[in-house]
Design an enzyme around this catalytic site. Sequence first.
Site, PDB file in Angstrom:
ATOM      1  CD  GLN A 164      -3.007   0.913   2.329  1.00  0.00           C
ATOM      2  OE1 GLN A 164      -2.658   0.344   3.353  1.00  0.00           O
ATOM      3  NE2 GLN A 164      -4.178   1.477   2.200  1.00  0.00           N
ATOM      4  N   PRO A 294       7.553  -0.625   8.692  1.00  0.00           N
ATOM      5  CG  PRO A 294       7.233   0.057   6.475  1.00  0.00           C
ATOM      6  CD  PRO A 294       7.630  -1.122   7.318  1.00  0.00           C
ATOM      7  N   GLY A 297       0.467  -1.522  11.650  1.00  0.00           N
ATOM      8  CA  GLY A 297      -0.113  -2.749  11.129  1.00  0.00           C
ATOM      9  C   GLY A 297      -0.515  -2.565   9.690  1.00  0.00           C
ATOM     10  CG  MET A 298      -0.305  -3.752   5.168  1.00  0.00           C
ATOM     11  SD  MET A 298      -1.182  -2.224   4.689  1.00  0.00           S
ATOM     12  CE  MET A 298      -2.293  -2.871   3.450  1.00  0.00           C
ATOM     13  CD  GLU A 299      -5.253  -2.380   5.488  1.00  0.00           C
ATOM     14  OE1 GLU A 299      -4.337  -2.115   6.280  1.00  0.00           O
ATOM     15  OE2 GLU A 299      -5.721  -1.555   4.684  1.00  0.00           O
ATOM     16  CG  HIS A 323      -6.885   0.320  12.473  1.00  0.00           C
ATOM     17  ND1 HIS A 323      -7.525   1.529  12.379  1.00  0.00           N
ATOM     18  CD2 HIS A 323      -6.222   0.151  11.298  1.00  0.00           C
ATOM     19  CE1 HIS A 323      -7.254   2.075  11.202  1.00  0.00           C
ATOM     20  NE2 HIS A 323      -6.455   1.259  10.526  1.00  0.00           N
ATOM     21  CD  GLU A 324      -3.810  -2.610  10.710  1.00  0.00           C
ATOM     22  OE1 GLU A 324      -4.285  -2.681   9.557  1.00  0.00           O
ATOM     23  OE2 GLU A 324      -3.326  -1.562  11.179  1.00  0.00           O
ATOM     24  CG  HIS A 327      -8.191  -2.060   7.372  1.00  0.00           C
ATOM     25  ND1 HIS A 327      -8.776  -1.052   6.634  1.00  0.00           N
ATOM     26  CD2 HIS A 327      -7.160  -1.486   8.047  1.00  0.00           C
ATOM     27  CE1 HIS A 327      -8.112   0.084   6.866  1.00  0.00           C
ATOM     28  NE2 HIS A 327      -7.139  -0.152   7.725  1.00  0.00           N
ATOM     29  CD  GLU A 346      -6.560   3.174   6.818  1.00  0.00           C
ATOM     30  OE1 GLU A 346      -6.911   2.902   7.985  1.00  0.00           O
ATOM     31  OE2 GLU A 346      -5.834   2.425   6.123  1.00  0.00           O
ATOM     32  CG  ASP A 401       3.208   7.264   1.228  1.00  0.00           C
ATOM     33  OD1 ASP A 401       2.295   6.420   1.316  1.00  0.00           O
ATOM     34  OD2 ASP A 401       4.387   7.053   1.553  1.00  0.00           O
ATOM     35  CE1 TYR A 409      -5.352   4.993   9.605  1.00  0.00           C
ATOM     36  CE2 TYR A 409      -4.690   6.803   8.178  1.00  0.00           C
ATOM     37  CZ  TYR A 409      -4.556   5.491   8.599  1.00  0.00           C
ATOM     38  OH  TYR A 409      -3.631   4.673   8.002  1.00  0.00           O
ATOM     39  NE  ARG A 583       3.370   2.170  14.621  1.00  0.00           N
ATOM     40  CZ  ARG A 583       2.551   2.005  15.626  1.00  0.00           C
ATOM     41  NH1 ARG A 583       2.979   1.431  16.744  1.00  0.00           N
ATOM     42  NH2 ARG A 583       1.298   2.394  15.533  1.00  0.00           N
TER      43      ARG A 583
HETATM   44  N1  BES Z   1      -3.550   0.402   5.944  1.00  0.00           N
HETATM   45  C1  BES Z   1      -2.928   1.137   6.971  1.00  0.00           C
HETATM   46  C2  BES Z   1      -1.461   1.366   6.733  1.00  0.00           C
HETATM   47  C3  BES Z   1      -1.119   2.141   5.478  1.00  0.00           C
HETATM   48  C4  BES Z   1      -1.920   3.173   5.025  1.00  0.00           C
HETATM   49  C5  BES Z   1       0.023   1.853   4.784  1.00  0.00           C
HETATM   50  C6  BES Z   1      -1.579   3.857   3.862  1.00  0.00           C
HETATM   51  C7  BES Z   1       0.366   2.549   3.636  1.00  0.00           C
HETATM   52  C8  BES Z   1      -0.443   3.549   3.164  1.00  0.00           C
HETATM   53  C9  BES Z   1      -3.107   0.469   8.325  1.00  0.00           C
HETATM   54  O1  BES Z   1      -4.353  -0.095   8.502  1.00  0.00           O
HETATM   55  C10 BES Z   1      -2.982   1.528   9.380  1.00  0.00           C
HETATM   56  O2  BES Z   1      -3.752   2.442   9.379  1.00  0.00           O
HETATM   57  N2  BES Z   1      -2.005   1.386  10.283  1.00  0.00           N
HETATM   58  C11 BES Z   1      -1.779   2.312  11.364  1.00  0.00           C
HETATM   59  C12 BES Z   1      -2.288   1.763  12.655  1.00  0.00           C
HETATM   60  C13 BES Z   1      -3.676   2.141  12.999  1.00  0.00           C
HETATM   61  C14 BES Z   1      -4.011   1.644  14.391  1.00  0.00           C
HETATM   62  C15 BES Z   1      -3.991   3.590  12.871  1.00  0.00           C
HETATM   63  C16 BES Z   1      -0.308   2.495  11.543  1.00  0.00           C
HETATM   64  O3  BES Z   1       0.470   1.785  10.882  1.00  0.00           O
HETATM   65  O4  BES Z   1       0.113   3.296  12.354  1.00  0.00           O
HETATM   66 ZN    ZN Z   2      -5.887   1.296   8.590  1.00  0.00          ZN
END
Ligand code: BES
Ligand code: ZN
Length: 631
Positions: A164, A294, A297-299, A323-324, A327, A346, A401, A409, A583
């Site tokens: 993603q 990085p 989490g990633m779903e 959260h994941e 998704h 999100e 990005d 979110y 991260r």
């Molecule tokens: N899908 C996202 C991570 C993401 C978004 C990766 C856009 C690349 C581009 C994932 O679900 C996410 O939102 N992760 C958050 C944690 C969440 C609890 C807010 C994170 O990684 O911090």
């Molecule tokens: Zn997310």
Amino acid sequence: MTRSVRSRIALAVICAFAVAACRQDATRPAMPEAPLTADVHSFARPAEARVTHVALELEADFSSRVLRGRATLTIARADDARDVVLDTRGLEIARVLDQQRQPLTFRLEPEVPHLGRPLVVSLPAAGDRVVVEYQTAPDAAALQWLSPGQTAGKTHPYLYSHGQAILTRTWIPTQDSPGIRQTYDATITVPTPLRVVMSAEMPPTDGVDAGQGRRTFRFRMNQPIPPYLIAIAVGDLAFRELGPRTGVYTEPAMLARAADELVDLERMIAAAETLGGPYRWGRYDVLVLPPSFPFGGMENPRLTFATPTILAGDRSLVSLLAHELAHSWSGNLVSNATWGDFWLNEGFTTYFEYRIMEALYGAPRASMLAVLGRNDLLREMADLPPDDTKLAIDLAGRDPDEGTTSVPYEKGAALLATIEQAVGRDRFDPWLRGYFNRHAFTSITTTQFIADLQQELIRGDQALLARIDLPAWLDAPGLPASTFVPVSPAFTQVEEQARRFAQGARASTLAVGGWAPQQWQHLLERLRTRPLTAAQLRDLDTTHALSATGNSEILFAWLRVAVARQYDPAVPALERFLTSQGRRKFLKPLYEDLMKTPWGRPIARRVYAAARPGYHAVSTQTIDGIVGENP
Ligand code: BES
Ligand code: ZN
């Protein structure tokens, strides 16, 4: 109602009819309906030819850090289509063949910033398969190749991918748009004793011997998913079952800690199903990655990828898994059709996350999370260009990005909470479940969301429409006046203690007994803008051992306070934090804050020079822009 919203609503209604009409047209089954909105981040022309299935046969070469092999794409095409256009970035294409292994004409067009190069393949006269023989670049942005020293076990190398938003094209030549759903299967060969996991059905075997110290693993994803959800990890992985359909994969040295932290996973799914309807993906496993991952989490479907920084030891950071998991409905079952509609992924997920947390751990914990989220949003919006504080944003010519702020979110979640408040859960919850069912396994736009909301929930109720004030949500920057404001009584006492401390009270006199980690986080976020002295910071840290906390959110919040006050004694802890995990959400604000002052700049440069080789490309891409590529 503004003209733009009115026309969007009109368009939504037309689109809804168009989709229905398409579905009823049984004369052209080979060509699934094209997405209604063009994706500015893909070269694909899906109305002409689109990928419906990807079959990967790849070998991981750890010495040269490349994946090598072929992708066999199944193509649905319009009768008059001549080419299929694929997305690639940094791929070395060796040959393109048809089903009979006869060469097909292809060309790689010039590189476009952010997007890579279109691979234009002349479609074969017969057959619906295109075979691309290729290899990835050693610096493919989706992939991180870790040396043994960067893993917990220190003995074996490791590889993982992150797709993603538009990184899948750096390891798979396919149509890399979330609106173009694809099934996939994969045959992956790796050196023994490494094990492969993917976001797919995994046969319960340790692979089959492929000779020369290699083993081959097979995978299958039969449900059509956006390509950003195709994911792989290779390493010395162990597995432990948590429940009938849940388990955790990680390096052996981490397994016990990870399994303990995730004990509630099965219950979490049950709570999520009450809200979203049945979990449709079979298993739900979690892969706990090495520290450079990085994201939090990633779903990835069937296999969420998670940072080891959630292993706080007290299960206090499991909202990340809520959260994941959420998704699995919002994002994976119903996906954003383009990255401009990212809030559909999100925002729904963040709202859903808070509801799961409420169901499992009670309303007080959920409202603490919602207030922390809202505070984040208000702080971040103050620094964003107004157009980027809208829900659906224009990302043409930009890296998607740039849209990953707290707006999709938290503003997205706030819209859903506001609608929920306006109609009550008795009406809202059935609508939400219905939304997931109506759009299951499709990718939709904001316009289609509006149409669904209008037709299935608002149903011409003008008073309700006025109460929600959709135009203010969809077209205007910032937060509308109608926004539901979460409150956390548990934070009221935190704010009182923050005030007392800032006014000179000793840290030992603060009433912090029995505080939840989220209360500490809130305290520290409150203190960040207070002009605390070094003596006060020393008192706070020595009394409450903040620099030594195992909770990454609290440590992050504390280090931000320390950096804001240029507090030297916290620099070793800061340095440890920045070099021991990657991260982006933690790295970005800390490096940004450091780069703002003559005190912080040398620290940022020194630490980044040491840490950069250990970060994933997703993080270096961001931090290079803050500290510089050669710090
Ligand atoms: N899908 C996202 C991570 C993401 C978004 C990766 C856009 C690349 C581009 C994932 O679900 C996410 O939102 N992760 C958050 C944690 C969440 C609890 C807010 C994170 O990684 O911090
Ligand atoms: Zn997310």
